[in-house]
Design a protein around this motif. Sequence first.
Motif, PDB file in Angstrom:
ATOM      1  N   THR A 119      -7.552  19.435  -4.747  1.00 23.82           N
ATOM      2  CA  THR A 119      -6.437  20.258  -4.260  1.00 23.82           C
ATOM      3  C   THR A 119      -5.200  20.192  -5.153  1.00 23.82           C
ATOM      4  OG1 THR A 119      -5.585  18.451  -2.861  1.00 23.82           O
ATOM      5  CG2 THR A 119      -7.221  19.940  -1.874  1.00 23.82           C
ATOM      6  N   ALA A 120      -5.303  19.577  -6.333  1.00 28.50           N
ATOM      7  CA  ALA A 120      -4.135  19.352  -7.188  1.00 28.50           C
ATOM      8  C   ALA A 120      -3.399  20.642  -7.540  1.00 28.50           C
ATOM      9  CB  ALA A 120      -4.542  18.619  -8.463  1.00 28.50           C
ATOM     10  N   SER A 121      -4.128  21.735  -7.763  1.00 25.83           N
ATOM     11  CA  SER A 121      -3.465  22.985  -8.139  1.00 25.83           C
ATOM     12  C   SER A 121      -2.624  23.560  -7.007  1.00 25.83           C
ATOM     13  CB  SER A 121      -4.504  24.023  -8.577  1.00 25.83           C
ATOM     14  OG  SER A 121      -5.402  24.312  -7.525  1.00 25.83           O
ATOM     15  N   THR A 122      -2.826  23.083  -5.775  1.00 21.85           N
ATOM     16  CA  THR A 122      -2.038  23.551  -4.634  1.00 21.85           C
ATOM     17  C   THR A 122      -0.657  22.918  -4.600  1.00 21.85           C
ATOM     18  OG1 THR A 122      -4.028  23.934  -3.315  1.00 21.85           O
ATOM     19  CG2 THR A 122      -1.961  23.681  -2.108  1.00 21.85           C
ATOM     20  N   SER A 154     -13.986  27.682   5.739  1.00 20.11           N
ATOM     21  CA  SER A 154     -12.704  28.392   5.647  1.00 20.11           C
ATOM     22  C   SER A 154     -12.780  29.687   6.433  1.00 20.11           C
ATOM     23  CB  SER A 154     -12.362  28.686   4.184  1.00 20.11           C
ATOM     24  OG  SER A 154     -13.347  29.501   3.587  1.00 20.11           O
ATOM     25  N   ALA A 155     -11.676  30.044   7.101  1.00 20.11           N
ATOM     26  CA  ALA A 155     -11.598  31.287   7.878  1.00 20.11           C
ATOM     27  C   ALA A 155     -10.159  31.537   8.293  1.00 20.11           C
ATOM     28  CB  ALA A 155     -12.488  31.216   9.119  1.00 20.11           C
ATOM     29  N   ASN A 156      -9.728  32.792   8.220  1.00 18.85           N
ATOM     30  CA  ASN A 156      -8.402  33.206   8.708  1.00 18.85           C
ATOM     31  C   ASN A 156      -7.260  32.398   8.091  1.00 18.85           C
ATOM     32  OD1 ASN A 156      -9.647  35.075  10.536  1.00 18.85           O
ATOM     33  ND2 ASN A 156     -10.083  33.348  11.904  1.00 18.85           N
ATOM     34  N   GLY A 157      -7.389  32.067   6.824  1.00 12.83           N
ATOM     35  CA  GLY A 157      -6.341  31.329   6.130  1.00 12.83           C
ATOM     36  C   GLY A 157      -6.503  29.823   6.178  1.00 12.83           C
ATOM     37  N   PHE A 158      -7.276  29.309   7.125  1.00 14.22           N
ATOM     38  CA  PHE A 158      -7.512  27.871   7.218  1.00 14.22           C
ATOM     39  C   PHE A 158      -8.690  27.476   6.324  1.00 14.22           C
ATOM     40  CE2 PHE A 158      -5.347  28.842  11.193  1.00 14.22           C
ATOM     41  CZ  PHE A 158      -4.429  27.797  11.279  1.00 14.22           C
ATOM     42  N   TYR A 159      -8.610  26.307   5.719  1.00 16.92           N
ATOM     43  CA  TYR A 159      -9.707  25.802   4.909  1.00 16.92           C
ATOM     44  C   TYR A 159      -9.730  24.276   5.008  1.00 16.92           C
ATOM     45  CZ  TYR A 159      -5.942  25.011   1.478  1.00 16.92           C
ATOM     46  OH  TYR A 159      -4.789  24.616   0.853  1.00 16.92           O
ATOM     47  N   GLY A 160     -10.890  23.698   4.806  1.00 20.22           N
ATOM     48  CA  GLY A 160     -10.987  22.246   4.902  1.00 20.22           C
ATOM     49  C   GLY A 160     -12.337  21.741   4.473  1.00 20.22           C
ATOM     50  N   GLU A 161     -12.403  20.432   4.277  1.00 18.30           N
ATOM     51  CA  GLU A 161     -13.650  19.805   3.874  1.00 18.30           C
ATOM     52  C   GLU A 161     -13.707  18.366   4.362  1.00 18.30           C
ATOM     53  OE1 GLU A 161     -15.478  20.846   0.074  1.00 18.30           O
ATOM     54  OE2 GLU A 161     -15.381  18.711  -0.456  1.00 18.30           O
ATOM     55  N   LEU A 162     -14.861  17.964   4.893  1.00 21.42           N
ATOM     56  CA  LEU A 162     -15.149  16.587   5.264  1.00 21.42           C
ATOM     57  C   LEU A 162     -16.073  16.005   4.212  1.00 21.42           C
ATOM     58  CD1 LEU A 162     -15.836  17.023   9.100  1.00 21.42           C
ATOM     59  CD2 LEU A 162     -13.718  16.243   8.011  1.00 21.42           C
ATOM     60  N   LYS A 192      -3.452  28.730   4.107  1.00 17.94           N
ATOM     61  CA  LYS A 192      -2.860  29.612   3.107  1.00 17.94           C
ATOM     62  C   LYS A 192      -2.671  30.994   3.692  1.00 17.94           C
ATOM     63  CE  LYS A 192      -3.398  31.312  -1.617  1.00 17.94           C
ATOM     64  NZ  LYS A 192      -4.211  31.269  -2.846  1.00 17.94           N
ATOM     65  N   THR A 193      -1.456  31.501   3.604  1.00 13.12           N
ATOM     66  CA  THR A 193      -1.175  32.850   4.074  1.00 13.12           C
ATOM     67  C   THR A 193      -0.062  33.430   3.221  1.00 13.12           C
ATOM     68  OG1 THR A 193      -0.473  34.209   5.952  1.00 13.12           O
ATOM     69  CG2 THR A 193       0.443  31.993   5.812  1.00 13.12           C
ATOM     70  N   GLY A 194      -0.271  34.614   2.674  1.00 11.52           N
ATOM     71  CA  GLY A 194       0.742  35.249   1.836  1.00 11.52           C
ATOM     72  C   GLY A 194       1.168  34.337   0.703  1.00 11.52           C
ATOM     73  N   PRO A 195       2.479  34.078   0.575  1.00  8.91           N
ATOM     74  CA  PRO A 195       2.969  33.245  -0.526  1.00  8.91           C
ATOM     75  C   PRO A 195       2.923  31.743  -0.234  1.00  8.91           C
ATOM     76  CG  PRO A 195       4.816  34.064   0.726  1.00  8.91           C
ATOM     77  CD  PRO A 195       3.586  34.679   1.345  1.00  8.91           C
ATOM     78  N   PHE A 196       2.447  31.347   0.935  1.00  4.80           N
ATOM     79  CA  PHE A 196       2.528  29.959   1.400  1.00  4.80           C
ATOM     80  C   PHE A 196       1.160  29.289   1.388  1.00  4.80           C
ATOM     81  CE2 PHE A 196       2.405  26.958   5.038  1.00  4.80           C
ATOM     82  CZ  PHE A 196       3.357  26.051   4.579  1.00  4.80           C
ATOM     83  N   ASP A 197       1.097  28.054   0.862  1.00  5.75           N
ATOM     84  CA  ASP A 197      -0.147  27.294   0.833  1.00  5.75           C
ATOM     85  C   ASP A 197       0.194  25.812   1.002  1.00  5.75           C
ATOM     86  OD1 ASP A 197      -2.729  26.416   0.526  1.00  5.75           O
ATOM     87  OD2 ASP A 197      -2.972  27.106  -1.539  1.00  5.75           O
ATOM     88  N   VAL A 198      -0.398  25.162   2.011  1.00  5.75           N
ATOM     89  CA  VAL A 198      -0.121  23.753   2.274  1.00  5.75           C
ATOM     90  C   VAL A 198      -1.426  23.029   2.537  1.00  5.75           C
ATOM     91  CG1 VAL A 198       0.221  24.103   4.764  1.00  5.75           C
ATOM     92  CG2 VAL A 198       1.285  22.127   3.625  1.00  5.75           C
ATOM     93  N   LEU A 219       0.382  14.899   1.418  1.00  2.00           N
ATOM     94  CA  LEU A 219       0.771  16.183   1.990  1.00  2.00           C
ATOM     95  C   LEU A 219       1.509  16.964   0.916  1.00  2.00           C
ATOM     96  CD1 LEU A 219       1.102  18.121   4.417  1.00  2.00           C
ATOM     97  CD2 LEU A 219       3.257  16.931   4.931  1.00  2.00           C
ATOM     98  N   GLY A 220       1.058  18.193   0.651  1.00  2.00           N
ATOM     99  CA  GLY A 220       1.717  18.970  -0.389  1.00  2.00           C
ATOM    100  C   GLY A 220       1.422  20.445  -0.260  1.00  2.00           C
ATOM    101  N   GLY A 221       2.104  21.230  -1.084  1.00  2.00           N
ATOM    102  CA  GLY A 221       1.876  22.659  -1.039  1.00  2.00           C
ATOM    103  C   GLY A 221       2.778  23.406  -1.993  1.00  2.00           C
ATOM    104  N   ASN A 222       2.779  24.732  -1.873  1.00  2.00           N
ATOM    105  CA  ASN A 222       3.619  25.563  -2.722  1.00  2.00           C
ATOM    106  C   ASN A 222       4.032  26.820  -1.974  1.00  2.00           C
ATOM    107  OD1 ASN A 222       1.886  28.044  -3.563  1.00  2.00           O
ATOM    108  ND2 ASN A 222       0.498  26.305  -3.884  1.00  2.00           N
TER     109      ASN A 222
END
Length: 344
Positions: A119-122, A154-162, A192-198, A219-222
């Motif tokens: 997730t570093a690029s986020t 991932s769905a509807n802007g949500f994404y994750g991994e175990l 992630k939605t529009g310009p926001f990603d966390v 915890l991070g984002g852009n």
Amino acid sequence: MKKSLIALAVLAASGAAMAQSSVTLYGVADVGIAHEDNGSATTTRMDAGNLNGNRWGLKGSEDLGGGLKAIFTLEAGFSLDTGAQADAASFFNRQSFVGVSSNFGTVKLGRQMNPVYATASTWDSFGDALAGDSSRLFSYNGSRTNNMVSYNYSANGFYGELQYGLGEVAGNNSITGDNSAGRTAAMFVGYKTGPFDVVLTHQNIHNNPYTTATKMTLLGGNYNFGVVKLFAAYAQEKTLGVGAKDQKDAHIGLTAPVGTAGTVELSYLNKKDDLVSNANAHQVAIGYVHNLSKRTALYTSYAQLTNDANASYKTAVYAADGKTQIGGWGKDDKLFNIGVRHSF
């Protein structure tokens, strides 16, 4: 006539089957010149993989029907300046996994990226690259995990991994309990939605031998404002018992477009050590990437890392054993590089 019709039917069926599967050869060739001064020595050298790690790989998928696909990736790293294999002990050292994907998510088995690296690029304005690379101060705890089973959705802007990495320590290999030496349990979840990603990541590593565990949470984002994209991250790493550690890492940075082909990158990193006095460090960095095409880019960057009296990040001098530190306390590290990257 009948034979011709049969032949055409066979060819049509064969073509349909071939269309359902695909294999792609891909890679990155990246090399440049670096000049580094760590206070003890000054070096000018050729460095490989500054913007992107040098690699070649094969990836593919097969349509199994009903929305189900079989997938695989085999990816090997190498040093472009010498032509050497990146890891002498592991050929496909970057990624090597097989899995299945459907509308309900993806399951993969093999060597895969851990959550901080994935997730570093986020959250890192330098995207884990160039002289501003956050791993110069952040504790990534490696970049990939062996023997991993993962589930991604991932769905509807949500994404994750175990993720779960089997320790595979002989005689000490239970999936649960205190004797699960070498195992890794990790996850990340984001939105992630529009310009926001966390994104939020967590990793729990049972050390080998298992006398302690290392836990890291980030915890991070852009947020993309158009004229500038802001990045931020905060991480905490703790190890109890043998090799005790309690450190906090912070990052703030930005990227800004220059015309239609260029990008300026800025970052500030800070590491705080809560167990060792006067062992903090910080880094400032600036970089520029210019895309000559979709696959080829020129880049340059500069970073200055400053250590407190009892810290020696990127400045340590070691004895011949490569482990015993014999110097380097309290020095600064200055790194400049320039180079070219081509992807294929």
